[in-house]
Write an enzyme that holds these catalytic residues in place. Structure first.
Site, mmCIF file in Angstrom:
data_model
loop_
_atom_site.group_PDB
_atom_site.id
_atom_site.type_symbol
_atom_site.label_atom_id
_atom_site.label_comp_id
_atom_site.label_asym_id
_atom_site.label_seq_id
_atom_site.Cartn_x
_atom_site.Cartn_y
_atom_site.Cartn_z
ATOM 1 N N VAL A 1 -10.998 0.127 6.565
ATOM 2 C CA VAL A 1 -12.139 -0.768 6.325
ATOM 3 C C VAL A 1 -12.484 -0.725 4.834
ATOM 4 C CG1 VAL A 1 -14.544 -1.295 6.901
ATOM 5 C CG2 VAL A 1 -13.084 -0.182 8.604
ATOM 6 N N GLY B 1 -10.842 -1.631 2.170
ATOM 7 C CA GLY B 1 -9.800 -1.367 1.168
ATOM 8 C C GLY B 1 -10.107 -0.063 0.456
ATOM 9 N N ASP C 1 -9.591 -9.635 11.938
ATOM 10 C CA ASP C 1 -9.536 -8.551 10.947
ATOM 11 C C ASP C 1 -10.951 -7.996 10.719
ATOM 12 O OD1 ASP C 1 -7.995 -7.315 8.421
ATOM 13 O OD2 ASP C 1 -9.914 -8.094 7.731
ATOM 14 N N VAL D 1 0.844 -1.205 0.000
ATOM 15 C CA VAL D 1 0.000 0.000 0.000
ATOM 16 C C VAL D 1 0.881 1.257 0.000
ATOM 17 C CG1 VAL D 1 -1.871 1.240 1.170
ATOM 18 C CG2 VAL D 1 -1.824 -1.268 1.226
ATOM 19 N N LYS E 1 -6.256 -0.835 11.021
ATOM 20 C CA LYS E 1 -7.508 -1.143 11.749
ATOM 21 C C LYS E 1 -7.230 -1.628 13.167
ATOM 22 C CE LYS E 1 -6.654 -4.786 8.819
ATOM 23 N NZ LYS E 1 -6.666 -5.112 7.415
ATOM 24 N N LYS F 1 -12.624 -4.264 11.820
ATOM 25 C CA LYS F 1 -13.304 -3.404 10.841
ATOM 26 C C LYS F 1 -14.732 -3.105 11.296
ATOM 27 C CE LYS F 1 -10.573 -5.081 6.915
ATOM 28 N NZ LYS F 1 -10.446 -6.203 5.978
HETATM 29 N N1 HSE Z 1 -6.439 -9.206 5.138
HETATM 30 C C1 HSE Z 1 -7.445 -8.279 4.742
HETATM 31 C C2 HSE Z 1 -8.538 -9.018 4.003
HETATM 32 C C3 HSE Z 1 -6.823 -7.216 3.868
HETATM 33 O O1 HSE Z 1 -8.347 -10.202 3.695
HETATM 34 O O2 HSE Z 1 -9.596 -8.451 3.765
HETATM 35 C C4 HSE Z 1 -7.632 -5.970 3.722
HETATM 36 O O3 HSE Z 1 -7.927 -5.375 4.948
#
Ligand code: HSE
Length: 303
Positions: free
Chosen positions: A118, A120, A186, A14, A91, A190
């Site tokens: 959140v 992408g 993850d 990124v 996040k 989010k």
């Molecule tokens: N590891 C995260 C996913 C990346 O698989 O959505 C993006 O936040």
């Protein structure tokens, strides 16, 4: 117009995509410093100071795309304490210390932004902020983790969990430690961020009742997704079977989907690529556009 100087901490997928956007995009920005642990590594940009995080904190705007919590928490405190805008895609940081950072940002009249944390590149936080204005969001429901969508779709097509996880890692959207994805953390982080924005009070990841997908049996032909759901009272992340006609079933590969139910207004949906260097960098760049425009937003209401 004078260019605002960006101090960027982290030069991964990124970070390097953001560097390219800053170089070629329309905003009056200049990359003043890139902070990385290994200053000799190949692929670092030319003509830009390569320094420590402390050097990046000297710029007009600090962007953190390094990951982890401890270092970013220190840098965020230092930047905000000096009244500098802090932009992050982190996040984990926002879902563990977002309340403290928002309070500090308010005290120092500094901006705190995290659109890329959140969805992408998909404007999920922005859409929730917009719909939250009337104070009438009832429910959030969505798919906000690409890795588990990829694995669950592949298993539904008859492939094994291990094979699918390996592919997700090869394609670069699994977290550095993929247990964050497959254990649901993850998605929980989010969801906590989205719920904080939806109901105007910072909520930590620990408020989310989380179940991951490790060991989950998925037979060929099953449509199962890791669904994140929130009302003001209860937040959960759980794998569940989805009807083929459910809009969430359309999420495949890296696509994320969020449904926002609003009293007397109906259900709003936003979807798009939830991971990837260029798309996520685009969300960071959009935050930078707000700073260029002179705004000083703080992501969360101060608790
Ligand atoms: N590891 C995260 C996913 C990346 O698989 O959505 C993006 O936040």
């Amino acid at each position: 117009m004078e260019r605002l100087r960006v101090g960027l901490i982290g030069w991964g997928t990124v970070g390097s995509a953001l560097g390219e956007l800053i170089r070629t995009g329309p905003l009056p920005l200049a990359l003043a410093c890139v902070a990385v642990r290994d200053r000799e590594r190949p692929g670092l940009p030319k003509g830009v100071e390569i320094g420590s995080a402390e050097a990046a904190l000297e710029a007009d705007i600090v962007v953190e795309l390094a990951g982890g919590v401890e270092g970013p928490l220190t840098w965020a405190r230092q930047a905000l304490d000096r009244g500098k805008p802090y932009v992050t895609a982190n996040k984990a940081l926002l879902a563990t210390h977002g309340g403290e950072l928002a309070r500090l940002a308010e005290r120092r009249v500094a901006a705190l932004l995290g659109s890329a944390s959140v969805g992408g590149g998909t404007p999920m936080i922005e859409t929730v902020i917009h719909l939250a204005a009337t104070g009438a969001i009832e429910r959030l429901r969505g798919i906000v983790n690409a890795t588990t969508t990829y694995i669950l779709s592949a298993m539904g097509e008859g492939r094994s969990y291990d094979e699918a996880l390996r592919e997700a890692q090869e394609q670069g959207f699994a977290e550095a430690d993929p247990s964050f994805d497959v254990e649901g953390r993850d998605a929980a982080q989010k969801l906590a961020i989205l719920a904080s924005v939806a109901w105007g009070r910072w909520r930590p990841e620990t408020d989310v009742d989380t179940t991951g997908i490790v060991g989950l049996p998925v037979a060929a032909g099953d449509t199962v997704r890791l669904v994140a759901e929130a009302t003001k009272e209860a937040l959960s992340v759980k794998p569940m079977p989805i009807e083929p006609a459910d809009p969430l079933a359309r999420a495949a590969g890296i696509e994320n989907v969020l449904e926002i139910s609003v009293t007397d207004a109906g259900v709003f949906r936003v979807s798009g690529p939830g991971a990837g260097g260029r798309v996520t960098a685009g969300a960071v760049y959009a935050d930078l556009a707000r700073l260029v425009a002179g705004e000083r937003p703080i992501l969360f209401a101060v608790p």
